[in-house]
Scaffold this active site. Structure first.
Site, PDB file in Angstrom:
ATOM      1  N   LYS A 125     -14.773   2.211  -8.116  1.00  0.00           N
ATOM      2  CA  LYS A 125     -15.101   0.798  -7.885  1.00  0.00           C
ATOM      3  C   LYS A 125     -14.206   0.276  -6.773  1.00  0.00           C
ATOM      4  O   LYS A 125     -13.006   0.113  -6.949  1.00  0.00           O
ATOM      5  CB  LYS A 125     -14.873  -0.050  -9.140  1.00  0.00           C
TER       6      LYS A 125
ATOM      7  N   GLU B 147      -0.506   2.277  -8.609  1.00  0.00           N
ATOM      8  CA  GLU B 147       0.330   1.885  -7.480  1.00  0.00           C
ATOM      9  C   GLU B 147       0.155   0.381  -7.294  1.00  0.00           C
ATOM     10  O   GLU B 147      -0.960  -0.092  -7.076  1.00  0.00           O
ATOM     11  CB  GLU B 147      -0.075   2.647  -6.213  1.00  0.00           C
TER      12      GLU B 147
ATOM     13  N   CYS C 152       1.440  -2.377   1.138  1.00  0.00           N
ATOM     14  CA  CYS C 152       2.366  -2.424   0.006  1.00  0.00           C
ATOM     15  C   CYS C 152       3.740  -1.888   0.388  1.00  0.00           C
ATOM     16  O   CYS C 152       4.731  -2.161  -0.292  1.00  0.00           O
ATOM     17  CB  CYS C 152       1.805  -1.651  -1.180  1.00  0.00           C
TER      18      CYS C 152
ATOM     19  N   GLU D  76       6.021 -10.497  -3.915  1.00  0.00           N
ATOM     20  CA  GLU D  76       5.264  -9.898  -2.816  1.00  0.00           C
ATOM     21  C   GLU D  76       4.328 -10.938  -2.200  1.00  0.00           C
ATOM     22  O   GLU D  76       3.584 -11.606  -2.910  1.00  0.00           O
ATOM     23  CB  GLU D  76       4.456  -8.710  -3.323  1.00  0.00           C
TER      24      GLU D  76
END
Length: 380
Positions: free
Chosen positions: A72, A147, A181, A279
């Site tokens: 997906k 992750e 990331c 983040e």
């Protein structure tokens, strides 16, 4: 596309390198065999920021070790995965081995995560979503590999080559519009080089060319969508409110449509400020001034994340100590925190990753299960 091709080529070789072990038993007359087998059906949930590479390194590894795949993609970038799955299917994959489903995470993603027909989940995305999926995987007995976020530090010491340090930080913080990331979002700089570093970063930041991502001369492309642009701007304003000095960060114009944001450098920050804890996922980097290497290492490790970390120094002693003591899954010396090779492990620790590593030979730790067989001579 080039990286995806490299990944598939690597894992084509890995399909022939899934070995095992024959081990002597502690009991006379027995032989032990240790082998690896596929898990079964793997659910893959991928993000928007690397719409070909991340699906490729999940799909290629899953197939190489004998699994079936249901993938997906992120709702923003389904076309890339559509083409990738089409190529794999038309290359001869048996019917049902690779499957594409599209839709929202709350419906399609939820179905994958809770389905009894799915044996494992590999997810790349936000921390909050990853933690929620992890709880459901535990409840349903699924193996998982996640992750998630990063708040990656780049330490710049007094003895660093200034040009090397600036280019590493510009690349790590601002290239790919900071939407990686592994981006260098915390620049931790010792006092002796701090002012020269900030001045050089400002000059280099102002020279960056913003525009159409398909133009070879462009260095900074658009933010992915309006929602992400608004999030970036909220963090910039919050950094200013908490006492940071913000340079750049305004909306930029371009000859093409898109959500363009000028790279922002935030100085006069501390490690407790929100801009250094959460983040952002945009072209925004903050500078934290420290007194010496020991403080730099402590500040670098003062984070709930531990994906990638870097140091710019000409000292072998500092570089070696940093490699050993930084709490991160990947360490870069005099090179950007973002940008990795496909044939070695990728992943972090703390809030950045859960489960076995991705990529390289270490991918087999997730995509296979181990079986130990005890064999006695008899009539076998």
């Amino acid at each position: 596309m080039g990286r995806a091709g490299q990944i598939f080529k690597f894992f084509a070789g890995e399909a022939l390198r899934v070995g095992g072990e024959i081990v002597p038993s502690v009991r006379p007359g027995l032989t032990l065999e240790v082998t690896r087998e596929p898990l079964g059906v793997i659910g893959l949930i991928t993000p928007w920021n690397f719409p070909i590479a991340i699906p490729a390194w999940k799909i290629a590894a899953a197939l190489a070790y004998g699994n079936c795949v249901v993938i997906k993609p992120a709702e923003l970038v389904p076309g890339s995965v559509w083409e990738l799955v089409r190529i794999v299917a038309e290359s001869g994959a048996p019917a049902g081995v690779i499957n594409l489903v599209m839709g929202t995470g709350s419906i399609v993603g939820e179905t994958l995560v809770t389905s009894a027909d799915v044996d494992a989940i590999s997810f790349t995305g936000s921390v909050a979503t990853g933690q929620a999926i992890a709880a459901k995987c535990v409840a349903t007995g699924k193996k998982f590999q996640f992750e998630m976020g990063g708040k990656n530090p780049m330490v710049v010491l007094d003895d660093a080559d200034l040009d090397v340090a600036v280019e590493a930080c510009i690349n790590g913080a601002f290239y790919s519009t900071g939407q990686r990331c592994t981006a260098s979002s915390r620049l931790i700089v010792t006092g002796g080089i701090h002012d020269r570093f900030v001045e050089a970063m400002q000059a280099r930041r102002r020279s960056l060319r913003i525009g159409n991502a398909l133009d070879a001369a462009t260095q900074i492309g658009p933010v992915v969508d309006a929602k992400q642009l608004e999030q970036d701007e909220r963090y910039i304003e919050l950094a200013r409110t908490e006492g940071g000095s913000v340079f750049g960060g305004g909306r930029a114009t371009s000859a093409t449509e898109g959500f363009f944001l000028a790279p922002a450098l935030v100085t006069n920050t501390t490690s407790t400020m929100t801009i250094n804890r959460e983040e952002v996922f945009g072209p925004i980097a903050s500078v934290i001034k420290v007194a010496h290497y020991e403080e730099a290492l402590a500040v670098a490790n003062d984070s709930p994340f531990g994906l990638s970390a870097g140091i710019c120094t000409t000292s072998l002693a500092y570089a070696s100590h940093f490699k050993r003591h930084i709490q991160a899954g990947m360490v870069m010396i005099n090179t950007p925190t973002a940008g990795v090779d496909y044939h070695v492990p990728f992943g972090g620790r703390k809030g950045s990753s859960l489960g076995p590593r991705e990529q390289g030979t270490y991918a087999r730790e997730f995509y296979t299960t181990v079986k130990t067989a005890y064999i006695a001579p008899g009539n076998v």
